[in-house]
Design a protein around this motif. Structure first.
Motif, PDB file in Angstrom:
ATOM      1  N   THR A  96       6.444   2.609   4.791  1.00 49.26           N
ATOM      2  CA  THR A  96       5.146   3.081   4.305  1.00 49.26           C
ATOM      3  C   THR A  96       4.546   4.016   5.347  1.00 49.26           C
ATOM      4  OG1 THR A  96       4.720   1.042   3.083  1.00 49.26           O
ATOM      5  CG2 THR A  96       2.808   2.384   3.644  1.00 49.26           C
ATOM      6  N   PRO A  97       4.151   5.210   4.977  1.00 50.86           N
ATOM      7  CA  PRO A  97       3.551   6.108   5.974  1.00 50.86           C
ATOM      8  C   PRO A  97       2.239   5.539   6.515  1.00 50.86           C
ATOM      9  CG  PRO A  97       3.265   6.981   3.756  1.00 50.86           C
ATOM     10  CD  PRO A  97       4.187   5.809   3.627  1.00 50.86           C
ATOM     11  N   TRP A  98       2.052   5.676   7.828  1.00 51.44           N
ATOM     12  CA  TRP A  98       0.800   5.196   8.415  1.00 51.44           C
ATOM     13  C   TRP A  98       0.273   6.213   9.415  1.00 51.44           C
ATOM     14  CZ3 TRP A  98      -0.069   3.186  13.550  1.00 51.44           C
ATOM     15  CH2 TRP A  98       1.062   3.142  14.357  1.00 51.44           C
ATOM     16  N   VAL A  99      -1.022   6.218   9.552  1.00 50.87           N
ATOM     17  CA  VAL A  99      -1.734   7.203  10.377  1.00 50.87           C
ATOM     18  C   VAL A  99      -2.473   6.472  11.493  1.00 50.87           C
ATOM     19  CG1 VAL A  99      -3.537   8.976  10.399  1.00 50.87           C
ATOM     20  CG2 VAL A  99      -2.015   8.757   8.411  1.00 50.87           C
ATOM     21  N   LEU A 100      -2.335   6.952  12.703  1.00 50.02           N
ATOM     22  CA  LEU A 100      -3.083   6.415  13.842  1.00 50.02           C
ATOM     23  C   LEU A 100      -4.186   7.389  14.225  1.00 50.02           C
ATOM     24  CD1 LEU A 100      -3.577   4.449  16.183  1.00 50.02           C
ATOM     25  CD2 LEU A 100      -1.813   5.665  17.489  1.00 50.02           C
ATOM     26  N   ASP A 101      -5.423   6.905  14.228  1.00 47.97           N
ATOM     27  CA  ASP A 101      -6.579   7.685  14.686  1.00 47.97           C
ATOM     28  C   ASP A 101      -7.122   6.994  15.935  1.00 47.97           C
ATOM     29  OD1 ASP A 101      -8.935   9.049  15.131  1.00 47.97           O
ATOM     30  OD2 ASP A 101      -9.489   9.153  13.018  1.00 47.97           O
ATOM     31  N   PRO A 102      -6.762   7.468  17.132  1.00 45.87           N
ATOM     32  CA  PRO A 102      -7.132   6.782  18.380  1.00 45.87           C
ATOM     33  C   PRO A 102      -8.533   7.160  18.858  1.00 45.87           C
ATOM     34  CG  PRO A 102      -5.781   8.669  18.895  1.00 45.87           C
ATOM     35  CD  PRO A 102      -5.932   8.663  17.389  1.00 45.87           C
ATOM     36  N   VAL A 103      -9.538   6.757  18.106  1.00 46.68           N
ATOM     37  CA  VAL A 103     -10.919   7.165  18.400  1.00 46.68           C
ATOM     38  C   VAL A 103     -11.314   6.767  19.827  1.00 46.68           C
ATOM     39  CG1 VAL A 103     -13.329   6.920  17.702  1.00 46.68           C
ATOM     40  CG2 VAL A 103     -11.513   6.900  15.960  1.00 46.68           C
ATOM     41  N   ALA A 104     -11.796   7.743  20.568  1.00 43.75           N
ATOM     42  CA  ALA A 104     -12.300   7.545  21.948  1.00 43.75           C
ATOM     43  C   ALA A 104     -11.225   7.068  22.913  1.00 43.75           C
ATOM     44  CB  ALA A 104     -13.495   6.598  21.965  1.00 43.75           C
ATOM     45  N   ALA A 105      -9.958   7.276  22.580  1.00 47.93           N
ATOM     46  CA  ALA A 105      -8.888   6.916  23.522  1.00 47.93           C
ATOM     47  C   ALA A 105      -9.011   7.751  24.786  1.00 47.93           C
ATOM     48  CB  ALA A 105      -7.522   7.151  22.875  1.00 47.93           C
TER      49      ALA A 105
ATOM     50  N   ALA B 206       0.841  -1.204   0.000  1.00 43.78           N
ATOM     51  CA  ALA B 206       0.000   0.000   0.000  1.00 43.78           C
ATOM     52  C   ALA B 206       0.874   1.251   0.000  1.00 43.78           C
ATOM     53  CB  ALA B 206      -0.909   0.000   1.230  1.00 43.78           C
ATOM     54  N   GLY B 207       0.308   2.342  -0.508  1.00 43.07           N
ATOM     55  CA  GLY B 207       1.024   3.613  -0.455  1.00 43.07           C
ATOM     56  C   GLY B 207       0.950   4.260   0.902  1.00 43.07           C
ATOM     57  N   GLY B 208      -0.156   4.040   1.613  1.00 42.93           N
ATOM     58  CA  GLY B 208      -0.357   4.576   2.950  1.00 42.93           C
ATOM     59  C   GLY B 208      -1.311   3.684   3.711  1.00 42.93           C
TER      60      GLY B 208
ATOM     61  N   ALA C 101       0.850  -2.081  11.131  1.00 45.59           N
ATOM     62  CA  ALA C 101       1.754  -0.995  11.547  1.00 45.59           C
ATOM     63  C   ALA C 101       3.200  -1.456  11.512  1.00 45.59           C
ATOM     64  CB  ALA C 101       1.371  -0.512  12.946  1.00 45.59           C
ATOM     65  N   THR C 102       3.445  -2.672  11.977  1.00 46.29           N
ATOM     66  CA  THR C 102       4.820  -3.208  11.954  1.00 46.29           C
ATOM     67  C   THR C 102       5.329  -3.324  10.528  1.00 46.29           C
ATOM     68  OG1 THR C 102       4.488  -4.431  14.005  1.00 46.29           O
ATOM     69  CG2 THR C 102       6.237  -5.203  12.547  1.00 46.29           C
ATOM     70  N   ALA C 103       4.509  -3.876   9.648  1.00 43.33           N
ATOM     71  CA  ALA C 103       4.917  -4.027   8.249  1.00 43.33           C
ATOM     72  C   ALA C 103       5.142  -2.672   7.595  1.00 43.33           C
ATOM     73  CB  ALA C 103       3.854  -4.818   7.485  1.00 43.33           C
ATOM     74  N   ALA C 104       4.292  -1.715   7.899  1.00 39.67           N
ATOM     75  CA  ALA C 104       4.451  -0.377   7.322  1.00 39.67           C
ATOM     76  C   ALA C 104       5.778   0.233   7.755  1.00 39.67           C
ATOM     77  CB  ALA C 104       3.278   0.508   7.740  1.00 39.67           C
TER      78      ALA C 104
ATOM     79  N   ALA D  38      -7.908   8.828   6.815  1.00 42.80           N
ATOM     80  CA  ALA D  38      -7.613   8.113   5.563  1.00 42.80           C
ATOM     81  C   ALA D  38      -7.035   9.055   4.514  1.00 42.80           C
ATOM     82  CB  ALA D  38      -8.881   7.448   5.049  1.00 42.80           C
ATOM     83  N   LEU D  39      -7.574  10.265   4.441  1.00 42.32           N
ATOM     84  CA  LEU D  39      -7.025  11.247   3.496  1.00 42.32           C
ATOM     85  C   LEU D  39      -5.582  11.600   3.842  1.00 42.32           C
ATOM     86  CD1 LEU D  39      -9.896  13.832   2.809  1.00 42.32           C
ATOM     87  CD2 LEU D  39      -8.879  12.202   1.205  1.00 42.32           C
ATOM     88  N   MET D  40      -5.279  11.674   5.131  1.00 41.79           N
ATOM     89  CA  MET D  40      -3.888  11.958   5.524  1.00 41.79           C
ATOM     90  C   MET D  40      -2.963  10.835   5.073  1.00 41.79           C
ATOM     91  SD  MET D  40      -4.262  13.706   9.287  1.00 41.79           S
ATOM     92  CE  MET D  40      -5.090  15.302   9.476  1.00 41.79           C
ATOM     93  N   ALA D  41      -3.410   9.596   5.200  1.00 40.19           N
ATOM     94  CA  ALA D  41      -2.601   8.475   4.710  1.00 40.19           C
ATOM     95  C   ALA D  41      -2.411   8.574   3.199  1.00 40.19           C
ATOM     96  CB  ALA D  41      -3.263   7.156   5.085  1.00 40.19           C
ATOM     97  N   ALA D  42      -3.447   9.004   2.490  1.00 38.79           N
ATOM     98  CA  ALA D  42      -3.355   9.145   1.031  1.00 38.79           C
ATOM     99  C   ALA D  42      -2.339  10.212   0.648  1.00 38.79           C
ATOM    100  CB  ALA D  42      -4.732   9.486   0.462  1.00 38.79           C
ATOM    101  N   PHE D  43      -2.408  11.364   1.292  1.00 37.93           N
ATOM    102  CA  PHE D  43      -1.472  12.440   0.950  1.00 37.93           C
ATOM    103  C   PHE D  43      -0.049  12.101   1.402  1.00 37.93           C
ATOM    104  CE2 PHE D  43      -5.286  14.996   0.255  1.00 37.93           C
ATOM    105  CZ  PHE D  43      -4.903  15.739  -0.853  1.00 37.93           C
ATOM    106  N   ALA D  44       0.089  11.387   2.517  1.00 34.87           N
ATOM    107  CA  ALA D  44       1.430  11.004   2.971  1.00 34.87           C
ATOM    108  C   ALA D  44       2.094  10.044   1.982  1.00 34.87           C
ATOM    109  CB  ALA D  44       1.346  10.372   4.353  1.00 34.87           C
ATOM    110  N   ALA D  45       1.277   9.361   1.186  1.00 34.72           N
ATOM    111  CA  ALA D  45       1.827   8.446   0.179  1.00 34.72           C
ATOM    112  C   ALA D  45       2.443   9.186  -0.999  1.00 34.72           C
ATOM    113  CB  ALA D  45       0.722   7.507  -0.311  1.00 34.72           C
TER     114      ALA D  45
END
Length: 268
Positions: free
Chosen positions: A93-102, A63-65, A85-88, A205-212
């Motif tokens: 590969t850039p990856w984005v973490l969104d910690p919803v309700a953390a 994947a690109g992101g 995340a480990t593989a990225a 998801a858009l941030m992952a796309a642009f980071a790619a």
């Protein structure tokens, strides 16, 4: 104050995404999967909802992101998130973490901390309460809603970004994005964005796309935020409420040009 990211930077980022549509792996929550895919497609990226442990790691290598969103985690998807995340990280590969309700829910908060401990994401995106929970041990918000302002999370976000070498993007009426040294504020957007399920999740998801397609993660996160919020401004102008706004937002994302993005973004 002069923003460290220019409108031209954001226009060029959107042009790059349209010229080289990235493949974005989304390990996201069950409420927003279709909406997230539609937002990526409308903007110009290609979504792939590969979120099972048997395939998530290998797919992250091509994947690109990658987006890891903790909105509705299960044992199996949590395992897939750790593998992806480990593989990225292994193949850069850039990856984005969104910690919803953390913060408010223990298990997913522990999962967010484990993901960061194994190696920080390229971009950490969330509302102020979620960012404070990950960066400073905050108690979280009210469910998925923030009880803190982006301004109140600014110091913790900058400290976390500097310590972990990542970009932190805090969503709110004015979005705050920082890499620990530079701070970008984006003032576009409409309150109806909070009344449509998954707008914030799709932003990750858009941030992952642009980071790619953009080498500077701060520019990538800023471009994603600008694209979504500038499109939301125009969508709100021709909508009668949250329902028609959701449809119009998809249309405006598809219609948004790099020139219009640079012309209408509000940076500080």
């Amino acid at each position: 104050m002069v923003a460290p990211v220019t409108p031209s930077d954001l226009s060029n980022a959107l042009e790059s995404l349209r010229e080289r549509p990235p493949l974005v792996q989304c390990l996201t929550n069950i409420v927003v999967a279709q909406w997230t895919a539609n937002v990526l497609l409308a903007t110009g990226a290609s979504p792939a909802m590969v979120d099972n442990p048997r395939e998530a790691g290998s797919f992250a290598g091509i994947a690109g992101g990658v987006l890891v969103n903790l909105g509705t985690p299960y044992e199996e998807t949590a395992t897939a998130m750790l593998l992806a995340a480990t593989a990225a990280r292994e193949v850069s590969t850039p990856w984005v973490l969104d910690p919803v309700a953390a913060g408010g829910l223990g298990w997913r908060t522990e999962l967010a901390h484990r993901l960061v401990a194994d190696g920080a994401p390229t971009i950490l995106r969330g509302n102020a309460s979620e960012v404070l929970a990950v960066a400073a041990g905050g108690s979280g918000g009210s469910g998925v809603d923030s009880v803190d302002s982006p301004e109140s999370a600014a110091d913790a976000a900058a400290g976390f970004a500097a310590t972990h070498g990542t970009v932190v993007a805090v969503s709110g009426p004015v979005d705050h994005l920082t890499d620990g040294e530079r701070l970008v504020r984006i003032g576009n957007g409409h309150p109806w964005m909070t009344q449509v399920t998954g707008v914030g999740c799709a932003l990750g998801a858009l941030m992952a796309a642009f980071a790619a397609v953009v080498p500077d993660p701060l520019v990538a996160a800023s471009a994603a935020t600008a694209v979504l919020t500038v499109a939301a401004d125009e969508a709100a102008r021709r909508s009668g409420g949250p329902g028609s706004f959701a449809v119009a937002l998809i249309d405006e994302l598809a219609a948004l040009t790099p020139h219009a993005l640079g012309e209408h973004v509000i940076l500080s």
